[in-house]
Design a protein around this motif. Sequence first.
Motif, PDB file in Angstrom:
ATOM      1  N   GLY A 204       0.803  -1.212   0.000  1.00 54.39           N
ATOM      2  CA  GLY A 204       0.000   0.000   0.000  1.00 54.39           C
ATOM      3  C   GLY A 204       0.833   1.258   0.000  1.00 54.39           C
TER       4      GLY A 204
ATOM      5  N   GLY B  23      -6.323  -7.826  -5.938  1.00 58.73           N
ATOM      6  CA  GLY B  23      -6.979  -6.676  -5.336  1.00 58.73           C
ATOM      7  C   GLY B  23      -6.189  -5.387  -5.426  1.00 58.73           C
TER       8      GLY B  23
ATOM      9  N   LYS C 169      -4.665  -1.957  -6.868  1.00 63.01           N
ATOM     10  CA  LYS C 169      -5.177  -0.896  -7.735  1.00 63.01           C
ATOM     11  C   LYS C 169      -3.967  -0.195  -8.359  1.00 63.01           C
TER      12      LYS C 169
ATOM     13  N   GLU D 186      -4.156   2.138  -0.995  1.00 63.12           N
ATOM     14  CA  GLU D 186      -5.209   1.205  -0.614  1.00 63.12           C
ATOM     15  C   GLU D 186      -4.904  -0.170  -1.203  1.00 63.12           C
ATOM     16  N   PHE D 187      -4.831  -1.191  -0.373  1.00 64.26           N
ATOM     17  CA  PHE D 187      -4.728  -2.560  -0.858  1.00 64.26           C
ATOM     18  C   PHE D 187      -5.541  -3.470   0.048  1.00 64.26           C
ATOM     19  N   LYS D 188      -6.534  -4.108  -0.532  1.00 63.88           N
ATOM     20  CA  LYS D 188      -7.353  -5.071   0.193  1.00 63.88           C
ATOM     21  C   LYS D 188      -7.440  -6.326  -0.654  1.00 63.88           C
ATOM     22  N   GLN D 189      -6.882  -7.417  -0.146  1.00 66.80           N
ATOM     23  CA  GLN D 189      -6.848  -8.656  -0.907  1.00 66.80           C
ATOM     24  C   GLN D 189      -8.257  -9.226  -1.048  1.00 66.80           C
ATOM     25  N   VAL D 190      -8.634  -9.563  -2.283  1.00 69.51           N
ATOM     26  CA  VAL D 190      -9.983 -10.078  -2.547  1.00 69.51           C
ATOM     27  C   VAL D 190      -9.980 -11.576  -2.856  1.00 69.51           C
TER      28      VAL D 190
ATOM     29  N   GLU E  19      -2.566 -11.396   3.367  1.00 70.62           N
ATOM     30  CA  GLU E  19      -3.451 -11.888   4.436  1.00 70.62           C
ATOM     31  C   GLU E  19      -4.034 -13.253   4.108  1.00 70.62           C
ATOM     32  N   LYS E  20      -4.384 -13.473   2.850  1.00 67.84           N
ATOM     33  CA  LYS E  20      -4.982 -14.741   2.427  1.00 67.84           C
ATOM     34  C   LYS E  20      -3.959 -15.678   1.801  1.00 67.84           C
TER      35      LYS E  20
END
Length: 429
Positions: free
Chosen positions: A106, A133, A135, A152-156, A182-183
């Motif tokens: 991020g 995820g 951008k 912004e970084f959110k693993q999807v 995280e995943k």
Amino acid sequence: MSDNSLILSKSNADTFCTIQLTGSKSESNRALILNALSKGKVVVNNLSSADDTVILNGVLRNLEAGKDDATFGSGSLTQSDGELTANIGPAGTAMRFLTAYLSVTGTAAVLTGTERMKQRPIGILTDALGQLGAKIQYAGQEGFPPLRFSKEFKQVTNKVNIRGNVSSQYITALLLVAPFLEKGLELHIEGELTSRPYVEMTLAMMEEAGICYNWQGSVISIDNQDFKDSQITIEPDWSAASYWYAIAALSKDSKIILPYLKAKSLQGDSRITQIMEHFGVQSSFTDEGLEIVKTGDAPRGAFFDLKDCPDLAQTVIVVSAALGHNATFTGLETLKIKETDRIKALQNELAKLGVVLREDGEQYHLECSDLHFPEHVIIETYEDHRMAMAFAPLALKIQQLEIEEPAVVVKSYPTFWDDLQKAGFTINS
């Protein structure tokens, strides 16, 4: 002679020397990402002095320190109108590894490089990161640097598909950041994997840092996990060693010692030991290090598959040409998207010796029936370090070998010209 060139020559055809090579650029750059993601738990020893490594290290260290104005090698970090820009110059590995690192950490920044870097595709990697995820915006032409990263970084998802036949650096970039996700990561490699040894090197180094993985068929899985306190010591660079093999092959008699290289190496380019047996060069490991000797045997074999070690291609092709060896090569698919189009560059420069490198689908044939060695030849380097170093051994065959833009070697082997002088070559500028 141009203002920015050197003339290389050698008064005799024998080469006897001991040369201490810099640490591996490939290992060093991987280790730097592991060090940064682990917040220093992974300690790196014998870091390469190559410009690519200096640049990557400079970006990571200055980001860690919160600096926004720094210069390192031929790269820089600057802040303008509130936007942080990392310019990594010609450092291709840094571009790929930082693309993954900046995405998942991020870090709001723009990542750019030289004009040639802006022509080198990166869409396969950015698409893969987008699946996770990230951008990432293209600040210029779509699919190419410069890149703009969001904080912004959110693993999807943890599942990513990526082609295996373009560049192993894309795969390595994703694997290096996988423990931080995280995943975790489940990486599905589509089709044939190019340069497999480089992926194996990445995973072996991650194991040294305490990271567990599972590789079944075409899927590599890595869970979210912590790095352990560890030390990674970088082996000398086998890519750099390849030029000394070329010198041995083109010498009348030779014995060259390269300290600290390992018989069991993580580096795929250690395959040069086997390849050069076809040109009468034998390798042995002693207490002093790697010893390479010209045996005088006639060249053997005429087909080389270099898909696992494409960085050796220029070296091996030039040696084959200089020995009048009508060889066939395959596994060169990635050469057209390197620092330059290396196929075209080889064709242009070998033509000056009367040698033709003919493309036939996925195979390339050397035709050496018109091979000759003019007294003076000018070699263009195309902003490519490996062009300069692959052609330099021809000074054993050509009285005056002029190399244009010789400073390109700083990208991977900054002391190359100094080391040639230690080996008895004469340099005039």
